[in-house]
Every structure is written in structure tokens, then in C-alpha cells.
Motif scaffolding. Structure first.
Motif, short mmCIF file in Angstrom:
data_model
loop_
_atom_site.label_atom_id
_atom_site.label_comp_id
_atom_site.label_asym_id
_atom_site.label_seq_id
_atom_site.Cartn_x
_atom_site.Cartn_y
_atom_site.Cartn_z
N ARG A 1 4.15 41.17 70.54
CA ARG A 1 3.08 40.64 71.39
C ARG A 1 2.56 41.63 72.43
O ARG A 1 1.53 41.40 73.04
CB ARG A 1 3.57 39.37 72.10
N ARG B 1 17.02 50.45 67.47
CA ARG B 1 18.34 51.07 67.28
C ARG B 1 18.70 51.29 65.82
O ARG B 1 19.45 52.19 65.49
CB ARG B 1 19.44 50.21 67.93
N THR C 1 9.23 45.89 68.30
CA THR C 1 9.60 46.50 69.59
C THR C 1 10.94 45.95 70.08
O THR C 1 11.26 46.04 71.26
CB THR C 1 8.53 46.18 70.66
N GLY C 2 11.71 45.36 69.18
CA GLY C 2 12.99 44.75 69.58
C GLY C 2 14.15 45.73 69.44
O GLY C 2 14.01 46.83 68.87
N ASP C 3 15.28 45.29 69.93
CA ASP C 3 16.49 46.11 69.92
C ASP C 3 16.87 46.55 68.50
O ASP C 3 17.22 47.72 68.27
CB ASP C 3 17.61 45.27 70.55
N LEU C 4 16.79 45.62 67.56
CA LEU C 4 17.18 45.96 66.18
C LEU C 4 16.24 47.03 65.60
O LEU C 4 16.68 47.96 64.93
CB LEU C 4 17.14 44.69 65.32
N MET D 1 0.40 40.76 67.81
CA MET D 1 0.31 39.46 67.15
C MET D 1 1.33 38.51 67.78
O MET D 1 2.45 38.92 68.05
CB MET D 1 0.68 39.71 65.67
N ASP D 2 0.90 37.27 67.98
CA ASP D 2 1.87 36.26 68.43
C ASP D 2 2.20 35.40 67.22
O ASP D 2 1.33 34.65 66.73
CB ASP D 2 1.29 35.42 69.57
N LEU D 3 3.42 35.49 66.75
CA LEU D 3 3.78 34.81 65.50
C LEU D 3 3.70 33.30 65.62
O LEU D 3 3.60 32.60 64.61
CB LEU D 3 5.21 35.21 65.09
N THR E 1 13.13 39.16 64.03
CA THR E 1 12.83 38.33 65.20
C THR E 1 13.86 37.20 65.27
O THR E 1 14.66 37.05 64.35
CB THR E 1 11.45 37.65 65.07
N TYR F 1 23.43 35.02 75.18
CA TYR F 1 23.09 34.89 73.76
C TYR F 1 24.36 34.62 72.95
O TYR F 1 24.44 33.69 72.15
CB TYR F 1 22.40 36.18 73.30
#
Ligand code: NAP
Length: 489
Positions: free
Chosen positions: A43, A17, A11-14, A85-87, A114, A220
């Protein structure tokens, strides 16, 4: 063949996109192997249906040649699943292991999109859950560490549970069609190889310029800077592709062995070289595309008094028989005068001139990487035109002209994009376009003295106005060798 692709950071930007659009494109083009399953992991509490709906809406927003129809997306959606899932929790790996083992796909790809701080623990936990068999491949996104020691620590932890041939370190520049064409140009044609050496080439310039600033990611970016973000990986990989010897075959290790030799041959830094052959800059307010933009220090999230560089230009040489004495210039930066990634190979002037040519005109090969994708070969031609003035004819004057190969026009829009190519290569197990740990470590070893030098350099980065080509010291550095940056569009 069947595959499972587990997309950690689903569900991240990478993922939104780049990765999911690339997977959709290869599904659309029929190149994604048929019997596949893609499992997004994060998560958030999402059902498969909710995850598919999010992907459907994202595919409406990204750059695609054609929007998916409902019917087309419905077929793609059958591949898509979601696992909460929480890695960082070892207890959450059992559910993943059960899901993967129940299907027993012939290829299992663990794509770690991640933060790198999760890499070591995730790989250890995957192995502890039995997810490191020979059918498993693990994909690591950059940045792999912030210096040599942290890079080594990640590589050692991952290699403790996966063999090197199972590890796919992404440098997405290597997936760009124009970079693959560079290999084709050099090693699939006889034309350039005899000229590809110090006797005929005067200098080589690698530019990776962005018009954008740090956008909302100032906090960042501030911990990274241009040297780590662009030079240690992308620019050095391009330098390797330009400078390497022909590999003995097209297998991954043959190519990577030659790239490694280039990295090992880069001239070591001395105090004098660090002073004269490296320029760091930071953008001040300026104008980009007609719009006034703030300086880096005013960007959201950037700490006061920051010394982080948003620009770096440097000069190096490859100390071997082919290249000794030929300067290789690298420059990259944010908020520059244009978005432009290109490699320029400037050939030497003819040893004896019998024609008159404009000052500075030489043969030049320009390899455009983005936004244009193609090659230009600059030649000197007999460019006489009717003057109409009735004056004396000057038949012996040369004029520059170039051959232009635009890959987008020549091959159309159906070309495979960088992430699409890399994802398909991971699924097929082809390592050619991925970076081996020793290459990566050598690149860190080479940039580290620059980082250390900057830590003790009270001068700090030089300011340049947004919308320009960086600090004037960058042009001065190259002018000391009698050259200038090739900037024309
Ligand atoms: P991001 O937008 O912050 O996404 C991070 C993803 O990881 C989210 O899906 C997040 O979901 C998940 N995540 C974080 N902690 C987790 C945990 N403990 N357990 C499970 N999932 C977790 O970051 P990004 O921009 O996609 O970048 C990901 C990586 O790729 C970074 O290392 C970045 O440097 C690199 N990269 C990004 C780009 C780009 O264009 N974005 C380009 C090149 C490289 P939850 O928080 O909901 O769990």
C-alpha cells in the motif's frame, strides 16, 4: 518462456529477508528464467525507482555469500517493478489485471506473502479480475489458518477459483537441501531401505531448536505458539519424509499420497496419551550465549498471564506394518540451549553382543538440517589405542566413531537455498516440495486434540530456563521408554 512474479507483501519482512534475496541469488546464479518480471505489491506510495533503491539497500544487509556490485544490481533491477495496491479494495485489482494481461507472460505467479486473513478475498478478487487462467499459480505462505476449520475455509475459498495443481503451499523446510537429501538418501540408495523398519530401528527423534526468543514479535507469536508454528507444519513434514513408504515415482502426487498415509497412520490421541505423551513449556529468564535474557512473559507485546507454549515435546507412533511400536519423538522450542534442527535415527543394539561396548552406544544416523547441513553415521569400531601402561591388551572393546558427510564442505556454498529452490519450482510448475490441501488438513486434524486438551488443562505450560533444552518433563517423557534425547554437537 516468460514469467511475471507478483509479490503481494512486497515490502514486508518475508520479502526483504527471504524472497527478494532468494530471487537475486537465482538471478546471480543464472537459474532464474531470463524473460522475467517481478512486481512488488503493497500500500505504500513508491515508484519503481524507489522500490529498487529499497531492495538495493536491503541486499546490503541480508546474508549473501557476496554483496551485489552496482553493475550486477543494475541488471537485476531491470526485472523489478512496484504496484501500489490495497488488497482489501476490489477497485484496485483492475490496474494489476491490465499490467499482467498487457504482457501476457506464459507463467504468472501470485505470491501471497501477506497475512492469511487476506488470502480468501485476494484470490476471489484475482479471479474476478480474470487472473486465474491456467498460466496462473498462486503461492500461499504459512500459517494457513489456526485450526482445521480455518484451514479448510482458506483451502475451500482458494480452490473455488484455482485448481489444486495451481496452488503452491509453502513449507520452507521442504526446500532445505538437507530435506531433499533425505529423500535422496532413502529412495536413491539401497543401503538404508532394508533397515528402515521396526525390526532394526529403536526410535526416531526430530528436534527443531532455536536459541532466539520471540524478539519483537511477542504479540504476534502469542496467538500462535510452538505447536501451530512448528509442529503442525515443519515437524510433521519431516516425520512424513522419514516415515513414508517409497513412492511409485518422483511426481508430486505420488510423494504427497505417501506423506498423507503417514499422517493418517499417526496414533490417535487418547486422554492417557495427551497426559503422558505431550509436554508444553514456556521459557523463563535465563542465559543464552553468555547473555542474560528475559522470560517469555516479560517479552514486548506478550499479554500478562499468557499460557502460550514456546516449547513442545511429544511422542507418537506410525501405526502400520513398517513402524508399529517405534516411538517418534518431536521437540521444538524457543530459547533453547542451541540452534539446531536434526533428525536422529537410533538403531537397535545387536541381538547378541560378543564385544563389549560403552553403555548406550548404538548405530545412529544423524541428519543435520541446520545450522549444519549433513549426515553422520555413527558406528561402533575397534578403537584400541596404545595405553602405554604396559597393562593387559583389551582388543575386544568397541568404541563409537562416525562417518561425517558435511554437505556444505562437499558441495560448497553454491548450493541452492530453500526459498530459492521453492521459487524456481513455482516458476517451473513443480509441485513436489509443496503441501497438498489434504495433507495440511490431516496435520491439523491430528494436532487439534492437543490444542483442545490444553484449553482445559489448568496446569498450564511448564517453565524452563532460557538456554536449556526445555522442561525436565520432556526428558522424563522419553526416559520412560528407556531412551534419552540425542543432544551432543
Ligand atoms: P509484514 O512484515 O507485516 O508484511 C506484510 C506485507 O503485506 C507488507 O508488505 C504490507 O505492506 C503488505 N500488506 C498488508 N496489508 C495489505 C493490504 N491490505 N494491501 C496490500 N498490501 C498489504 O509480514 P511478513 O513478516 O512479511 O509476513 C507475511 C506473511 O508471511 C505472514 O502471513 C507471515 O506469517 C508469513 N511468514 C513470514 C515469515 C517471516 O520470516 N517474516 C516466515 C514465514 C511465514 P503495507 O502495509 O505497506 O501495505
Amino acid at each position: 518462456m516468460s514469467f511475471d512474479l507478483i509479490l503481494f507483501g512486497g515490502t514486508g519482512d518475508l520479502a526483504w529477508r527471504k524472497l527478494l534475496p532468494a530471487l537475486f541469488q537465482s538471478f546471480r546464479h543464472g537459474s532464474l528464467p531470463a524473460n522475467g518480471r517481478i512486481i512488488g505489491v503493497a500500500r505504500d506510495a513508491l515508484t519503481d525507482e524507489q522500490y529498487r533503491a529499497l531492495i538495493a539497500s536491503r541486499l546490503q544487509q541480508v546474508d549473501l555469500d557476496k554483496r551485489p556490485t552496482d553493475e550486477e544490481f543494475a541488471r537485476f533491477a531491470q526485472l523489478l517493478h512496484y504496484l501500489r495496491m490495497d488488497l482489501s479494495q476490489s477497485s484496485s485489482y483492475a490496474a494489476l489485471a491490465e499490467l499482467v494481461k498487457a504482457r501476457n507472460a506464459s507463467t504468472v505467479v501470485m505470491y501471497l506473502a501477506t497475512a492469511p486473513s487476506l488470502f480468501q478475498n485476494t484470490c476471489q478478487q484475482l479471479a474476478a479480475a480474470g487472473l486465474n487462467g491456467p498460466q496462473v499459480r498462486v503461492v500461499l505462505e504459512k500459517p494457513l489458518g489456526h485450526d482445521l476449520a480455518s484451514n479448510r475455509a482458506i483451502n475451500q475459498a482458494v480452490r473455488a477459483v484455482y485448481a489444486e495443481k495451481q496452488i503452491f503451499r509453502i513449507d520452507h523446510y521442504l526446500g532445505k537441501p538437507s530435506v531433499q537429501n533425505l529423500f535422496a538418501l532413502r529412495f536413491g540408495n539401497v543401503l538404508f531401505e532394508p533397515l528402515w523398519r521396526r525390526e532394526t530401528i529403536a526410535n526416531i527423534q526430530i528436534t527443531i531448536a532455536e536459541e532466539l526468543g520471540v524478539e519483537k514479535r511477542g504479540g504476534y507469536y502469542d496467538g500462535i505458539g510452538a505447536l501451530r508454528d512448528m509442529v503442525q507444519n515443519h515437524a510433521l513434514q519431516l516425520l512424513c519424509a522419514i516415515g513414508m513408504e517409497p513412492p511409485i515415482n518422483a511426481h508430486a502426487d505420488a510423494i504427497r499420497d505417501e506423506k498423507l498415509k503417514v499422517l493418517r497412520s499417526l496414533t490417535p490421541w487418547t486422554a492417557e496419551r495427551l497426559r503422558n505423551h505431550v509436554v508444553r513449556g514456556q521459557y523463563a529468564a535465563g542465559t543464552v550465549g553468555g547473555q542474560a535474557v528475559p522470560g517469555y512473559a516479560q517479552e514486548l507485546g506478550v499479554p500478562a498471564g499468557t499460557q502460550t507454549e514456546t516449547f513442545v515435546a511429544l511422542r507418537t507412533e506410525i501405526a502400520n506394518w513398517r513402524w508399529a511400536g517405534v516411538p517418534f519423538y518431536i521437540r521444538t522450542g524457543k530459547r533453547l540451549a542451541g540452534r539446531d534442527a536434526r533428525i536422529v535415527v537410533n538403531f537397535r543394539a545387536t541381538p547378541h553382543a560378543i564385544f563389549s561396548a560403552p553403555a548406550g552406544a548404538v548405530n545412529r544416523l544423524v541428519i543435520h538440517l541446520q545450522p549444519k547441513d549433513g549426515l553422520e553415521l555413527h558406528l561402533l569400531t575397534q578403537g584400541e589405542q596404545h595405553s602405554g601402561a604396559g597393562g593387559p591388551r583389551t582388543t575386544q572393546n568397541l568404541a563409537p566413531a562416525h562417518l561425517d558427510l558435511d554437505f556444505d564442505k562437499r558441495f560448497g556454498s553454491g548450493r541452492v537455498g530453500a526459498y530459492e529452490r521453492l521459487l524456481l519450482d513455482v516458476i517451473d510448475g513443480r509441485l513436489n516440495l509443496f503441501v497438498r490441501s489434504d495433507e495440511q488438513e490431516e496435520a491439523w486434524r491430528w494436532v487439534e486434540p492437543v490444542l483442545h486438551h490444553w484449553e482445559h488443562d489448568t496446569q498450564g505450560p511448564r517453565a524452563y530456563n532460557a538456554g536449556t533444552w526445555g522442561p525436565s518433563a520432556s526428558s522424563a517423557m522419553i526416559a520412560r521408554d528407556g531412551y534419552c534425547w540425542h543432544e551432543e554437537q
